[in-house]
Design a protein around this motif. Structure first.
Motif, PDB file in Angstrom:
ATOM      1  N   GLY A 106       7.286  -3.597  20.851  1.00 15.65           N
ATOM      2  CA  GLY A 106       8.544  -2.957  20.515  1.00 15.65           C
ATOM      3  C   GLY A 106       9.014  -3.272  19.108  1.00 15.65           C
ATOM      4  N   LEU A 107       8.086  -3.251  18.139  1.00 11.24           N
ATOM      5  CA  LEU A 107       8.409  -3.663  16.779  1.00 11.24           C
ATOM      6  C   LEU A 107       8.864  -2.510  15.883  1.00 11.24           C
ATOM      7  N   ASN A 108       8.559  -1.275  16.266  1.00 10.52           N
ATOM      8  CA  ASN A 108       8.979  -0.106  15.478  1.00 10.52           C
ATOM      9  C   ASN A 108       8.555  -0.236  14.012  1.00 10.52           C
ATOM     10  N   ILE A 109       7.277  -0.564  13.797  1.00  8.93           N
ATOM     11  CA  ILE A 109       6.743  -0.712  12.444  1.00  8.93           C
ATOM     12  C   ILE A 109       6.355   0.663  11.908  1.00  8.93           C
ATOM     13  N   ALA A 110       6.769   0.954  10.673  1.00  3.40           N
ATOM     14  CA  ALA A 110       6.364   2.196  10.007  1.00  3.40           C
ATOM     15  C   ALA A 110       5.161   1.887   9.121  1.00  3.40           C
ATOM     16  N   VAL A 111       4.110   2.705   9.236  1.00  2.00           N
ATOM     17  CA  VAL A 111       2.878   2.456   8.490  1.00  2.00           C
ATOM     18  C   VAL A 111       2.690   3.513   7.414  1.00  2.00           C
ATOM     19  N   MET A 112       2.497   3.066   6.179  1.00  2.00           N
ATOM     20  CA  MET A 112       2.223   3.964   5.059  1.00  2.00           C
ATOM     21  C   MET A 112       0.725   3.893   4.728  1.00  2.00           C
ATOM     22  N   PRO A 113      -0.048   4.948   5.019  1.00  2.00           N
ATOM     23  CA  PRO A 113      -1.486   4.919   4.716  1.00  2.00           C
ATOM     24  C   PRO A 113      -1.736   4.976   3.212  1.00  2.00           C
ATOM     25  N   THR A 114      -2.752   4.252   2.750  1.00  2.00           N
ATOM     26  CA  THR A 114      -3.130   4.275   1.339  1.00  2.00           C
ATOM     27  C   THR A 114      -4.611   4.622   1.223  1.00  2.00           C
ATOM     28  N   PRO A 115      -5.028   5.166   0.078  1.00  2.00           N
ATOM     29  CA  PRO A 115      -6.429   5.591  -0.053  1.00  2.00           C
ATOM     30  C   PRO A 115      -7.426   4.445  -0.135  1.00  2.00           C
ATOM     31  N   ASP A 116      -6.979   3.262  -0.583  1.00  5.25           N
ATOM     32  CA  ASP A 116      -7.889   2.125  -0.690  1.00  5.25           C
ATOM     33  C   ASP A 116      -7.092   0.831  -0.600  1.00  5.25           C
ATOM     34  N   HIS A 117      -7.824  -0.293  -0.585  1.00  3.29           N
ATOM     35  CA  HIS A 117      -7.176  -1.595  -0.417  1.00  3.29           C
ATOM     36  C   HIS A 117      -6.301  -1.957  -1.615  1.00  3.29           C
ATOM     37  N   GLU A 118      -6.771  -1.648  -2.794  1.00  2.17           N
ATOM     38  CA  GLU A 118      -6.021  -2.016  -3.997  1.00  2.17           C
ATOM     39  C   GLU A 118      -4.662  -1.325  -4.044  1.00  2.17           C
ATOM     40  N   ALA A 119      -4.605  -0.065  -3.609  1.00  6.96           N
ATOM     41  CA  ALA A 119      -3.330   0.660  -3.597  1.00  6.96           C
ATOM     42  C   ALA A 119      -2.359   0.035  -2.604  1.00  6.96           C
ATOM     43  N   GLY A 120      -2.870  -0.363  -1.437  1.00  3.57           N
ATOM     44  CA  GLY A 120      -2.004  -1.000  -0.445  1.00  3.57           C
ATOM     45  C   GLY A 120      -1.487  -2.343  -0.921  1.00  3.57           C
ATOM     46  N   PHE A 121      -2.351  -3.116  -1.559  1.00  7.64           N
ATOM     47  CA  PHE A 121      -1.930  -4.416  -2.088  1.00  7.64           C
ATOM     48  C   PHE A 121      -0.862  -4.231  -3.161  1.00  7.64           C
ATOM     49  N   ALA A 122      -1.037  -3.220  -4.006  1.00 11.15           N
ATOM     50  CA  ALA A 122      -0.073  -2.958  -5.079  1.00 11.15           C
ATOM     51  C   ALA A 122       1.297  -2.581  -4.526  1.00 11.15           C
ATOM     52  N   LEU A 123       1.335  -1.806  -3.438  1.00 11.88           N
ATOM     53  CA  LEU A 123       2.612  -1.446  -2.823  1.00 11.88           C
ATOM     54  C   LEU A 123       3.345  -2.686  -2.338  1.00 11.88           C
ATOM     55  N   MET A 124       2.597  -3.621  -1.747  1.00 11.18           N
ATOM     56  CA  MET A 124       3.207  -4.865  -1.289  1.00 11.18           C
ATOM     57  C   MET A 124       3.663  -5.721  -2.466  1.00 11.18           C
ATOM     58  N   ALA A 125       2.803  -5.833  -3.475  1.00 12.95           N
ATOM     59  CA  ALA A 125       3.095  -6.716  -4.611  1.00 12.95           C
ATOM     60  C   ALA A 125       4.325  -6.264  -5.382  1.00 12.95           C
ATOM     61  N   THR A 126       4.599  -4.969  -5.383  1.00 12.82           N
ATOM     62  CA  THR A 126       5.758  -4.434  -6.111  1.00 12.82           C
ATOM     63  C   THR A 126       6.979  -4.253  -5.224  1.00 12.82           C
ATOM     64  N   GLY A 127       6.886  -4.702  -3.972  1.00 12.41           N
ATOM     65  CA  GLY A 127       8.033  -4.664  -3.084  1.00 12.41           C
ATOM     66  C   GLY A 127       8.345  -3.324  -2.473  1.00 12.41           C
ATOM     67  N   ARG A 128       7.437  -2.348  -2.621  1.00 14.76           N
ATOM     68  CA  ARG A 128       7.700  -1.030  -2.041  1.00 14.76           C
ATOM     69  C   ARG A 128       7.437  -0.989  -0.540  1.00 14.76           C
ATOM     70  N   VAL A 129       6.653  -1.918  -0.043  1.00 17.06           N
ATOM     71  CA  VAL A 129       6.493  -2.122   1.398  1.00 17.06           C
ATOM     72  C   VAL A 129       6.592  -3.622   1.651  1.00 17.06           C
ATOM     73  N   SER A 130       6.828  -4.003   2.900  1.00 13.31           N
ATOM     74  CA  SER A 130       7.019  -5.419   3.222  1.00 13.31           C
ATOM     75  C   SER A 130       5.716  -6.192   3.304  1.00 13.31           C
TER      76      SER A 130
END
Length: 300
Positions: free
Chosen positions: A174-198
């Motif tokens: 029951g966590l209600n997590i929203a998932v934002m898909p990214t094309p590769d690992h580096e893009a996902g890491f960058a979203l986290m590093a810049t605070g755009r995702v948790s």
């Protein structure tokens, strides 16, 4: 000419046509094609270190690449070929299964999770690594355990099994997590590093490598718990081609049981690796050592 005789002829004709069509559409034997062309087509990733990534000269390198290059040598010996070339084909998490099914690659040598859902589409070799899904977040103020992700938005790479596992965990807890898909690992890491995702959610070993190679690794922290249980990585192959699957597994058994796998593993997980000389300091786990000792049992 009776009606029943005409029906019999028509049915026989349809059966013959179906049989011819089935033979025409039957997948080509990978071993036969390799023997004919003298080439093995290996699918690689440019950003899945330490398993598969690009060196400065554009050549794929990594733990899985080394394994597949050794498999190529053993396949050459099995087939009695004077020479067996490698053709590297870039694949993405989203198109890797299609490339196998279309015959554009013979084997995918990266870091793909072997689970029941994926085995509906592809075949897997014996395991060459074992890992579990974790997440990475900013050390300051970021989530620490899976429960901390409740109501948050996280990133994860599309085309992987991680998103499905994360969504299942979210529903179950029951966590209600929203998932934002990214094309590769580096893009996902960058979203986290810049605070755009948790957080960025992916296999723990891949996250460890991303953190180790970040400009400021001290800014990030891996989760204290995992999303689901540990699962094996395998080399992916096309389904319904048992001869090739058996040949690859026979090569792996030779690598695993003759002492080759220890130094190969250490090269990528306990020693400094390029391009930054980072040492992941990850000794072989007891679970992985057991898989190497008895690879067939490891996937029962």
């Amino acid at each position: 000419m009776t009606l029943s005789w005409i029906k019999t002829v028509l049915v026989a004709g349809l059966l013959l046509t179906s049989a011819v069509s089935a033979r025409a559409q039957a997948p080509e034997s990978t071993l036969a094609r390799i023997a004919e062309t003298g080439t093995l087509r290996i699918g690689y990733s440019p950003d899945a270190a330490p398993f598969s990534y690009l060196w400065a000269d554009g050549k794929p390198i990594g733990y899985s690449i080394d394994l597949c290059e050794r498999i190529t040598q053993l396949l050459q010996k099995q087939l009695g070929l004077d020479k067996l070339e490698i053709a590297y084909v870039r694949r993405t998490p989203s198109d890797r299964v299609a490339l196998l099914q279309d015959g554009q690659i013979d084997i995918e040598c990266v870091a793909s999770t072997n689970n029941a859902e994926r085995r509906k589409s592809v075949a897997f070799s014996y395991p060459h690594f074992v890992t579990a899904v974790r997440f990475v977040a900013l050390r300051e103020g970021g989530p620490r355990v899976v429960a901390d992700l409740k109501g948050r938005t996280v990133a994860s790479t599309s085309g992987t099994t991680v998103i499905g596992e994360l969504n299942a965990t979210s529903r179950e807890q029951g966590l209600n997590i929203a998932v934002m898909p990214t094309p590769d690992h580096e893009a996902g890491f960058a979203l986290m590093a810049t605070g755009r995702v948790s957080a960025f959610v992916m296999d723990g070993i891949l996250l460890s490598n991303l953190v180790a190679n970040a400009e400021k690794p001290e800014l990030y922290q891996l989760s204290l718990d995992t999303v689901g249980a540990a699962e094996p990585y395998g080399l992916m192959m096309r389904r319904d081609d048992p001869d090739f699957e058996d040949a690859v597994n026979a090569a792996l058994v030779e690598i695993f049981t003759t002492g080759e796998i220890g130094p190969l593993y250490d090269k990528w997980f306990t020693m400094p690796i390029e391009p930054h000389g980072i040492n992941l300091q990850l000794p072989m786990s007891e679970e992985l050592a057991a898989a190497f000792e008895n690879p067939a049992k490891a996937i029962d």
